[in-house]
Scaffold this active site. Structure first.
Site, PDB file in Angstrom:
ATOM      1  N   GLY A   1      43.797  33.673  61.925  1.00  0.00           N
ATOM      2  CA  GLY A   1      45.216  33.427  61.473  1.00  0.00           C
ATOM      3  C   GLY A   1      45.540  32.062  61.038  1.00  0.00           C
ATOM      4  O   GLY A   1      46.421  31.415  61.202  1.00  0.00           O
TER       5      GLY A   1
ATOM      6  N   HIS B   1      42.402  40.681  42.472  1.00  0.00           N
ATOM      7  CA  HIS B   1      43.102  39.653  43.255  1.00  0.00           C
ATOM      8  C   HIS B   1      44.422  40.257  44.186  1.00  0.00           C
ATOM      9  O   HIS B   1      44.480  40.246  45.144  1.00  0.00           O
ATOM     10  CB  HIS B   1      43.439  38.499  42.847  1.00  0.00           C
TER      11      HIS B   1
ATOM     12  N   PRO C   1      40.668  35.327  59.177  1.00  0.00           N
ATOM     13  CA  PRO C   1      40.546  35.987  60.715  1.00  0.00           C
ATOM     14  C   PRO C   1      40.827  35.266  61.708  1.00  0.00           C
ATOM     15  O   PRO C   1      41.118  35.588  62.877  1.00  0.00           O
ATOM     16  CB  PRO C   1      39.058  36.322  60.394  1.00  0.00           C
TER      17      PRO C   1
ATOM     18  N   TYR D   1      42.778  29.536  42.501  1.00  0.00           N
ATOM     19  CA  TYR D   1      42.750  28.371  43.300  1.00  0.00           C
ATOM     20  C   TYR D   1      42.628  27.275  42.538  1.00  0.00           C
ATOM     21  O   TYR D   1      41.797  26.786  41.950  1.00  0.00           O
ATOM     22  CB  TYR D   1      41.536  28.695  44.307  1.00  0.00           C
TER      23      TYR D   1
END
Length: 239
Positions: A215, A128, A213, A60
């Protein structure tokens, strides 16, 4: 507003907030990186509200999200949280991302994340993405050593594809060292996890962490979300 409740993640002893805070969007992925000062305030607000399960990754930014978390967890905040980060996605200037599960890379990634986060131990360390070139037993063997050395407490697996992170792969990994959590995309429009992954995790006592969760914002903003996003933004590709 009442504080967020607690729950056991998996059967290995990890106690976390029932809701987690995914930190990827603070440092890119869903738009440009946000100012550190604002994000640190957000993180502190989440912790003070009971959201103590913080999720980041070395990819990230790359790297800058872990550095941000390291800054945010100063002044006694580290003791209040359960910190999850990840390794396994390699980024190079001008090149596509690659996946790596080589033991030497696993160790080097862990050491680098510890330094960026400025902590002595990572609570939950995820692979990951699964490197299909390296047997999962080989990668897990190095992660087991990191647990024994006290550099990580619990091991997790994270994937976006059930064809790569299969029930068989989870079983093979779990046989080397207990897996505490599996992180998969799971929402009303991504349900693959329900066929084999969820039953396998339930059988083995492995917790499931659902990412995106809502979307990637679609279920809060609807189809019009794409109209406000740059064409190449990760979230627009999915919408």
């Amino acid at each position: 507003m009442g504080k967020v409740g607690r729950m056991k993640l998996g059967s290995q002893g990890l106690d976390v907030s029932a809701q987690g805070l995914g930190c990827a969007g603070m440092s890119g992925f869903y738009g440009p990186p946000k100012p550190d000062e604002e994000m640190i305030k957000l993180i502190h607000h989440a912790i003070n509200s009971g959201v103590t399960f913080l999720d980041t990754s070395d990819v990230y930014g790359p790297h800058i999200n872990e550095i941000l978390l390291g800054k945010a967890l100063k002044g006694g905040m580290r003791e209040k949280v359960q910190l999850a980060t990840k390794f396994g996605i390699v980024t190079s200037d001008g090149k596509e991302m690659e996946v790596c599960g080589d033991p030497a890379y696993v160790r080097a990634s862990c050491e680098a994340s510890l330094k960026r986060l400025d902590v002595d131990c990572i609570d939950l360390y995820y692979q990951h993405r699964i490197d299909t070139r390296v047997p999962i037993e080989t990668t897990m063997g190095e992660l087991k050593k990191l647990v024994e050395e006290g550099k990580i407490k619990y091991i997790g697996l994270s994937e976006g594809s059930t064809s790569i992170l299969s029930a068989s792969t989870i079983r093979r990994a779990h046989a080397i060292h207990p897996i505490t959590a599996v992180q998969m995309e799971w929402s009303l429009w991504i349900r693959d996890v329900e066929e084999e992954i969820a039953p396998t995790c339930r059988e083995l006592g492995i917790g499931i962490v659902a990412y995106t969760p809502l979307g990637r914002g679609f279920f809060t903003s609807g189809p019009k979300i794409a109209e406000t996003l740059p064409a190449l933004l990760l979230r627009r590709v999915y919408t």
